[in-house]
Enzyme design. Structure first.
Site, PDB file in Angstrom:
ATOM      1  N   HIS A 135     -44.884 -31.893  98.306  1.00 29.66           N
ATOM      2  CA  HIS A 135     -43.543 -31.285  98.233  1.00 29.66           C
ATOM      3  C   HIS A 135     -43.431 -30.103  99.200  1.00 29.66           C
ATOM      4  CE1 HIS A 135     -43.503 -32.659  93.755  1.00 29.66           C
ATOM      5  NE2 HIS A 135     -42.598 -33.386  94.380  1.00 29.66           N
ATOM      6  N   LYS A 150     -35.281 -33.980  77.724  1.00 31.75           N
ATOM      7  CA  LYS A 150     -36.654 -34.402  78.031  1.00 31.75           C
ATOM      8  C   LYS A 150     -37.520 -33.189  78.316  1.00 31.75           C
ATOM      9  CE  LYS A 150     -38.479 -37.236  81.354  1.00 31.75           C
ATOM     10  NZ  LYS A 150     -38.264 -38.049  82.562  1.00 31.75           N
ATOM     11  N   ARG A 193     -43.669 -41.400 100.793  1.00 31.66           N
ATOM     12  CA  ARG A 193     -45.119 -41.597 100.881  1.00 31.66           C
ATOM     13  C   ARG A 193     -45.482 -43.014 101.289  1.00 31.66           C
ATOM     14  NH1 ARG A 193     -45.759 -39.039  95.098  1.00 31.66           N
ATOM     15  NH2 ARG A 193     -43.883 -40.307  95.072  1.00 31.66           N
ATOM     16  N   SER A 220     -46.816 -35.555  91.198  1.00 33.47           N
ATOM     17  CA  SER A 220     -46.946 -34.616  90.077  1.00 33.47           C
ATOM     18  C   SER A 220     -47.613 -35.305  88.890  1.00 33.47           C
ATOM     19  CB  SER A 220     -45.564 -34.106  89.652  1.00 33.47           C
ATOM     20  OG  SER A 220     -44.927 -33.456  90.722  1.00 33.47           O
TER      21      SER A 220
END
Ligand code: PNS
Length: 164
Positions: A23, A47, A97, A134
């Site tokens: 990031h 969430k 990616r 992550s």
């Protein structure tokens, strides 16, 4: 009489739960391409993430210290295009990616373009971080693995403290 040109502003959106070196690389490169970059932490209030939004912002701020045309803002339960309109951002910048990211990102880019006309700019991710996400760094740390060099040092510390 000439009018003052509007700053070219882009957003780098994500959950950033937590920020990784992948990031950071994309945000830094976006900052080199646009006058201003807003890192937008988008979250869903229903969430619970691993890190609170305040922690995510603080880890982002530490990781991007010294990049002076970047700021960080958080939004909950909003369409990204509405955030872009509110921030007067003309582009969304995302890192890719690989092909899987492209397959996931392309419909979102097209939908966002359809909704308001906002453009998405894809930057090829740094191959050193191709395998970094992550969720993967959290899983690795949770089971005792080492993610040094893949996340900023402060994030590594926070991950260890969270999953100790
Ligand atoms: O870091 P992530 O989880 O890959 O980020 C995904 C995010 C938050 C950028 C994406 O889910 C998003 O844009 N959410 C906002 C809601 C929205 O606009 N949905 C429609 C997308 S076409």
């Amino acid at each position: 009489m000439t009018s003052t040109p509007q700053p070219r502003r882009a957003v780098c959106p994500g959950s950033y739960d937590p920020v990784t070196n992948g990031h950071v690389d994309v945000v830094r490169r976006a900052a080199g391409l646009f006058d201003e970059v807003v890192v937008v932490v988008l979250h869903n209030q229903a969430k619970q993430g691993t890190f609170s939004v305040a922690e995510r912002i603080s880890l982002l701020a530490g990781s991007l210290a010294g990049v002076d045309n970047v700021r960080i803002e958080a939004f909950a339960d909003r369409l990204l295009v509405d955030v872009c309109t509110e921030l007067d951002a003309r582009a969304i910048v995302k890192g890719l990616r690989g092909g899987t990211d492209f397959t996931y990102e392309l419909p979102m880019a097209l939908m966002n373009k359809h909704l308001t006309g906002v453009e998405t700019v894809f930057l090829p991710g740094d191959p050193r971080f191709e395998h970094v996400s992550s969720s993967l760094v959290k899983e690795v740390v949770q089971y005792g693995g080492d993610v040094s060099g893949l996340v900023p040092d402060a994030v590594n510390k926070a991950l260890k403290a969270t999953f100790a």
